[in-house]
Design a protein around this motif. Structure first.
Motif, short mmCIF file in Angstrom:
data_model
loop_
_atom_site.label_atom_id
_atom_site.label_comp_id
_atom_site.label_asym_id
_atom_site.label_seq_id
_atom_site.Cartn_x
_atom_site.Cartn_y
_atom_site.Cartn_z
N THR A 1 -2.86 8.25 6.29
CA THR A 1 -3.80 7.24 5.78
C THR A 1 -2.99 6.23 4.98
O THR A 1 -1.96 6.56 4.37
N TYR A 2 -3.47 5.00 4.99
CA TYR A 2 -2.79 3.92 4.27
C TYR A 2 -3.79 3.24 3.38
O TYR A 2 -4.87 2.84 3.83
N GLY A 3 -3.46 3.14 2.11
CA GLY A 3 -4.37 2.50 1.18
C GLY A 3 -3.61 1.82 0.07
O GLY A 3 -2.39 1.83 0.03
N PRO A 4 -4.34 1.22 -0.85
CA PRO A 4 -3.69 0.52 -1.95
C PRO A 4 -2.85 1.47 -2.80
O PRO A 4 -3.22 2.62 -2.98
N SER A 5 -1.72 0.96 -3.25
CA SER A 5 -0.90 1.78 -4.15
C SER A 5 -1.53 1.77 -5.53
O SER A 5 -2.25 0.84 -5.89
N GLU A 6 -1.28 2.81 -6.27
CA GLU A 6 -1.90 2.92 -7.60
C GLU A 6 -1.08 2.26 -8.65
O GLU A 6 0.05 2.05 -8.58
N SER B 1 8.72 6.98 4.86
CA SER B 1 7.68 6.64 5.83
C SER B 1 8.28 6.75 7.23
O SER B 1 9.30 6.09 7.52
N PRO B 2 7.70 7.55 8.09
CA PRO B 2 8.26 7.74 9.43
C PRO B 2 8.07 6.49 10.28
O PRO B 2 7.20 5.66 10.01
N GLY C 1 0.81 -1.21 0.00
CA GLY C 1 0.00 0.00 0.00
C GLY C 1 0.84 1.25 0.00
O GLY C 1 2.07 1.21 -0.03
N LYS C 2 0.15 2.36 0.05
CA LYS C 2 0.81 3.67 0.02
C LYS C 2 0.40 4.46 1.26
O LYS C 2 -0.77 4.53 1.60
N LEU C 3 1.39 5.04 1.92
CA LEU C 3 1.14 5.87 3.08
C LEU C 3 1.03 7.32 2.62
O LEU C 3 1.98 7.88 2.06
#
Length: 72
Positions: free
Chosen positions: A67-72, A45-46, A4-6
């Motif tokens: 927020t953390y979600g799926p990477s594009e 990412s900290p 995912g992507k932060l």
């Protein structure tokens, strides 16, 4: 494995917090300004501890800052 992507709202929240600068935020949590820049830009990412400190200084819950979600 798809990671995912932060994402974060640090820049917006700093502006809402009396125009807090990157240097002021960095000083309050004990990191360099360059670290704040890299986190804001999504290049770094900290650590969990740093993420909680950022949220605390900005006066927001962690989930309002990151927020953390799926990477594009």
């Amino acid at each position: 494995m798809n990671h995912g992507k932060l994402d974060n709202s640090i820049r917006r929240l700093r502006a809402e917090n009396a125009g807090m600068t990157q240097a002021e935020l960095a000083g309050q949590i004990g990191v360099s300004r360059q670290t704040i820049i890299a986190v804001e830009q999504g290049k770094y990412s900290p650590s969990l501890e740093t993420a909680f400190l950022i949220a605390r200084v900005l006066g927001k819950p962690l989930t309002d800052v990151f927020t953390y979600g799926p990477s594009e």
